[in-house]
Design a protein around this motif. Structure first.
Motif, short mmCIF file in Angstrom:
data_model
loop_
_atom_site.label_atom_id
_atom_site.label_comp_id
_atom_site.label_asym_id
_atom_site.label_seq_id
_atom_site.Cartn_x
_atom_site.Cartn_y
_atom_site.Cartn_z
N TRP A 149 -11.80 -2.74 -4.41
CA TRP A 149 -10.45 -3.07 -4.90
C TRP A 149 -9.57 -1.83 -4.88
CZ3 TRP A 149 -6.87 -6.39 -5.40
CH2 TRP A 149 -5.82 -6.21 -6.30
N GLY A 150 -10.12 -0.69 -5.27
CA GLY A 150 -9.38 0.56 -5.23
C GLY A 150 -8.91 0.89 -3.83
N GLN A 151 -9.74 0.59 -2.84
CA GLN A 151 -9.36 0.85 -1.45
C GLN A 151 -8.24 -0.09 -1.00
OE1 GLN A 151 -10.08 3.43 0.13
NE2 GLN A 151 -9.23 2.91 2.09
N VAL A 152 -8.27 -1.34 -1.47
CA VAL A 152 -7.17 -2.28 -1.16
C VAL A 152 -5.87 -1.71 -1.71
CG1 VAL A 152 -6.21 -4.56 -1.66
CG2 VAL A 152 -8.62 -4.34 -1.06
N GLN A 153 -5.89 -1.27 -2.97
CA GLN A 153 -4.69 -0.69 -3.58
C GLN A 153 -4.23 0.55 -2.83
OE1 GLN A 153 -6.65 -0.79 -7.66
NE2 GLN A 153 -4.49 -0.87 -8.16
N ASN A 154 -5.16 1.37 -2.41
CA ASN A 154 -4.84 2.58 -1.68
C ASN A 154 -4.09 2.26 -0.39
OD1 ASN A 154 -4.98 5.33 -0.82
ND2 ASN A 154 -6.81 4.86 0.36
N GLN A 155 -4.53 1.26 0.34
CA GLN A 155 -3.87 0.91 1.60
C GLN A 155 -2.50 0.28 1.37
OE1 GLN A 155 -4.84 2.18 4.31
NE2 GLN A 155 -6.73 2.92 3.39
N TYR A 156 -2.38 -0.54 0.31
CA TYR A 156 -1.07 -1.09 -0.02
C TYR A 156 -0.10 0.03 -0.40
CZ TYR A 156 -2.36 -6.07 0.05
OH TYR A 156 -2.73 -7.33 0.43
#
Length: 201
Positions: free
Chosen positions: A42-49
């Motif tokens: 989930w942290g990686q999803v936020q990072n890309q957004y």
């Protein structure tokens, strides 16, 4: 110490060793491990957004110089970015399906606004040839691909976690030790997302 006591103490030690071995091999740590993997994904999803949100102001400024009268499209992108970045999310968002859905909808609106911006850029040959625009467009395309991969990884991490807490022996460990960890929600396609965005000039 007589033979019987010696035998009993060896039996106790052997039993403790066997129990320790069984507990370490039975998956007692699978649930927290998979939960942490889902949070990391989930942290990686936020990072890309966030990476995408950081690129947008430069992209808008570049387009503005060439397509100043496309104010409505530029404003839509700016407003969608503002809305997407205003929704504060963290690991606890995974426990709140409604907040996760709001976050996903805001990101989807931003994706739609960016799609319209890219279509608008097709009308301006000078803009399409601008090196800054080409570099930003390439970075944005790369970021969209990274978002897709990060979302896929998150979906897989949530699937593993949810499967673990719903099947044996994970279900047993979940009810005994980890009942505070809920089943996780994942991304769902937005209704109507199978249709390409409508762009009107």
């Amino acid at each position: 110490m007589n033979v019987r006591q010696s035998y009993r103490s060896r039996l106790q030690v052997a039993t403790l060793l066997m129990l320790a071995t069984l507990l370490t091999a039975c998956g007692i740590n699978n649930i927290p491990t998979l939960d942490e993997q889902a949070k990391a994904a989930w942290g990686q999803v936020q990072n890309q957004y966030q990476r995408r949100a950081d690129l947008i102001p430069n992209l808008v400024e570049t387009v503005k110089g060439y397509a100043a009268h496309e104010k409505e499209t530029l404003t839509a992108v700016i407003e969608a970015r503002a809305k997407a970045t205003s929704i504060q999310v963290d690991a606890s968002t995974l426990d709140n399906p409604e907040k996760l859905k709001q976050y996903q909808q805001a990101q989807d609106q931003l994706s739609g606004a960016l799609s319209r911006l890219m279509v608008v850029s097709e009308r301006y040959p000078d803009l399409k040839a601008n090196q800054n625009f080409l570099a930003l467009q390439s970075q944005l395309e790369g970021t969209e691909n990274r978002i897709s991969v990060a979302r896929r990884d998150f979906i897989l991490a949530v699937q593993k976690y949810n499967t673990e807490i719903r099947t044996f022996p994970g279900r047993l460990w979940h009810s005994v030790l980890y009942s505070s960890l809920p089943e996780r929600e994942t991304f769902e396609a937005t209704p109507g997302s199978e249709k390409p965005p409508e762009v009107k000039f």
